[in-house]
Design a protein around this motif. Structure first.
Motif, PDB file in Angstrom:
ATOM      1  N   ALA A 192      -3.528   0.484  -8.509  1.00 53.69           N
ATOM      2  CA  ALA A 192      -4.892   1.008  -8.491  1.00 53.69           C
ATOM      3  C   ALA A 192      -5.194   1.514  -7.093  1.00 53.69           C
ATOM      4  CB  ALA A 192      -5.892  -0.090  -8.872  1.00 53.69           C
ATOM      5  N   THR A 193      -6.194   2.378  -7.000  1.00 55.82           N
ATOM      6  CA  THR A 193      -6.607   2.841  -5.684  1.00 55.82           C
ATOM      7  C   THR A 193      -7.260   1.681  -4.950  1.00 55.82           C
ATOM      8  OG1 THR A 193      -8.785   3.546  -6.439  1.00 55.82           O
ATOM      9  CG2 THR A 193      -7.016   5.190  -6.522  1.00 55.82           C
ATOM     10  N   ASN A 194      -7.459   1.854  -3.658  1.00 57.71           N
ATOM     11  CA  ASN A 194      -8.061   0.787  -2.874  1.00 57.71           C
ATOM     12  C   ASN A 194      -9.493   0.482  -3.313  1.00 57.71           C
ATOM     13  OD1 ASN A 194      -8.414   3.432  -1.681  1.00 57.71           O
ATOM     14  ND2 ASN A 194      -9.514   2.401  -0.043  1.00 57.71           N
ATOM     15  N   ASN A 195     -10.113   1.348  -4.109  1.00 52.53           N
ATOM     16  CA  ASN A 195     -11.441   1.053  -4.640  1.00 52.53           C
ATOM     17  C   ASN A 195     -11.376   0.734  -6.144  1.00 52.53           C
ATOM     18  OD1 ASN A 195     -10.966   3.615  -5.510  1.00 52.53           O
ATOM     19  ND2 ASN A 195     -12.807   4.527  -4.635  1.00 52.53           N
ATOM     20  N   ASN A 196     -10.223   0.221  -6.577  1.00 54.00           N
ATOM     21  CA  ASN A 196     -10.001  -0.328  -7.921  1.00 54.00           C
ATOM     22  C   ASN A 196     -10.026   0.678  -9.068  1.00 54.00           C
ATOM     23  OD1 ASN A 196      -9.438  -3.011  -7.240  1.00 54.00           O
ATOM     24  ND2 ASN A 196     -11.625  -3.433  -6.980  1.00 54.00           N
ATOM     25  N   ARG A 197      -9.737   1.924  -8.812  1.00 55.01           N
ATOM     26  CA  ARG A 197      -9.573   2.880  -9.912  1.00 55.01           C
ATOM     27  C   ARG A 197      -8.110   2.832 -10.350  1.00 55.01           C
ATOM     28  NH1 ARG A 197     -13.407   7.703  -7.777  1.00 55.01           N
ATOM     29  NH2 ARG A 197     -15.313   6.514  -8.087  1.00 55.01           N
ATOM     30  N   VAL A 213       0.857  -1.183   0.000  1.00 53.05           N
ATOM     31  CA  VAL A 213       0.000   0.000   0.000  1.00 53.05           C
ATOM     32  C   VAL A 213       0.892   1.230   0.000  1.00 53.05           C
ATOM     33  CG1 VAL A 213      -1.743   1.266   1.331  1.00 53.05           C
ATOM     34  CG2 VAL A 213      -1.836  -1.233   1.209  1.00 53.05           C
ATOM     35  N   VAL A 214       0.583   2.170  -0.904  1.00 47.55           N
ATOM     36  CA  VAL A 214       1.366   3.391  -1.061  1.00 47.55           C
ATOM     37  C   VAL A 214       0.424   4.581  -0.910  1.00 47.55           C
ATOM     38  CG1 VAL A 214       2.886   4.694  -2.609  1.00 47.55           C
ATOM     39  CG2 VAL A 214       2.899   2.198  -2.672  1.00 47.55           C
ATOM     40  N   GLY A 259      -4.077  -6.469 -10.560  1.00 48.09           N
ATOM     41  CA  GLY A 259      -3.505  -7.201  -9.437  1.00 48.09           C
ATOM     42  C   GLY A 259      -4.549  -7.508  -8.385  1.00 48.09           C
ATOM     43  N   PRO A 260      -4.120  -8.125  -7.306  1.00 43.24           N
ATOM     44  CA  PRO A 260      -5.027  -8.516  -6.229  1.00 43.24           C
ATOM     45  C   PRO A 260      -5.281  -7.363  -5.262  1.00 43.24           C
ATOM     46  CG  PRO A 260      -2.834  -9.258  -5.725  1.00 43.24           C
ATOM     47  CD  PRO A 260      -2.754  -8.582  -7.068  1.00 43.24           C
ATOM     48  N   THR A 261      -5.792  -6.262  -5.765  1.00 47.00           N
ATOM     49  CA  THR A 261      -5.962  -5.056  -4.966  1.00 47.00           C
ATOM     50  C   THR A 261      -6.747  -5.311  -3.691  1.00 47.00           C
ATOM     51  OG1 THR A 261      -5.911  -3.761  -6.999  1.00 47.00           O
ATOM     52  CG2 THR A 261      -6.791  -2.675  -5.053  1.00 47.00           C
ATOM     53  N   GLY A 262      -7.882  -5.951  -3.812  1.00 49.20           N
ATOM     54  CA  GLY A 262      -8.724  -6.198  -2.641  1.00 49.20           C
ATOM     55  C   GLY A 262      -8.067  -7.091  -1.606  1.00 49.20           C
ATOM     56  N   TYR A 293      -2.899   3.767  -2.808  1.00 50.82           N
ATOM     57  CA  TYR A 293      -2.787   2.892  -3.970  1.00 50.82           C
ATOM     58  C   TYR A 293      -2.279   1.540  -3.526  1.00 50.82           C
ATOM     59  CZ  TYR A 293      -3.499   6.891  -6.978  1.00 50.82           C
ATOM     60  OH  TYR A 293      -4.051   7.973  -7.612  1.00 50.82           O
ATOM     61  N   VAL A 294      -2.806   0.501  -4.135  1.00 50.33           N
ATOM     62  CA  VAL A 294      -2.317  -0.847  -3.918  1.00 50.33           C
ATOM     63  C   VAL A 294      -1.525  -1.200  -5.167  1.00 50.33           C
ATOM     64  CG1 VAL A 294      -2.921  -3.250  -3.499  1.00 50.33           C
ATOM     65  CG2 VAL A 294      -4.290  -1.431  -2.476  1.00 50.33           C
TER      66      VAL A 294
END
Length: 148
Positions: free
Chosen positions: A51-56, A26-27, A111-114, A37-38
């Motif tokens: 992507a952001t933590n909400n997948n943007r 996480v950045v 990637g596996p953001t969630g 961002y993940v």
């Protein structure tokens, strides 16, 4: 557990790990304090994900690493050492570890953001527990020493 190479800057990259065949973490956003961002780089293929933590998706991600991935790699090197990170990612063995990591490029893949963000939040929940003298193995990514 592997000892930390140097103290980390938790305000920029609060979470970094070598797991699931990736360097991931996480950045913090440089422009919005509430956004994170993940980011991840896959071993072998060097596929990039940010992507952001909400997948943007990250606007700076192209065929080369965006600033979030560069920050993630820098902090992974501070925490684990450049040689260990380069070996985990299976970078070019003919190059010095720092040079190979600075030249990362690969395809952009989701990637596996969630998964990564949920793991980060679960680990943060340990900070709400009362202090204990025994180590908690799941918190190996958290620096035991000083933070710069």
């Amino acid at each position: 557990m592997v000892p930390t190479v140097y103290g980390r800057k938790l305000n920029k990259v609060p979470y970094v790990e070598l797991a699931d065949g990736r360097v991931q973490g996480v950045v913090s956003s440089g422009s919005a304090g509430e956004r994170v961002y993940v980011s991840s780089v896959s071993a072998g293929s060097h596929a990039l994900s940010c992507a952001t933590n909400n997948n943007r998706p990250c606007g700076g991600l192209g065929g080369r690493a965006c600033k979030h991935i560069r920050s993630l790699i820098d902090e992974a090197c501070r925490h684990y050492g450049a040689e260990r990170v380069a070996a985990h990612l299976r970078t070019d063995a003919g190059k010095e570890a720092k040079d190979a990591l600075a030249d990362l490029h690969g395809p952009v893949e989701p990637g596996p953001t969630g998964v990564v963000f949920t793991r980060f939040l679960r680990y943060l929940s340990y900070l709400e527990h009362p202090g204990a003298a025994a180590p908690i193995p799941e918190l190996h990514w958290f620096p035991a020493g000083r933070s710069n």
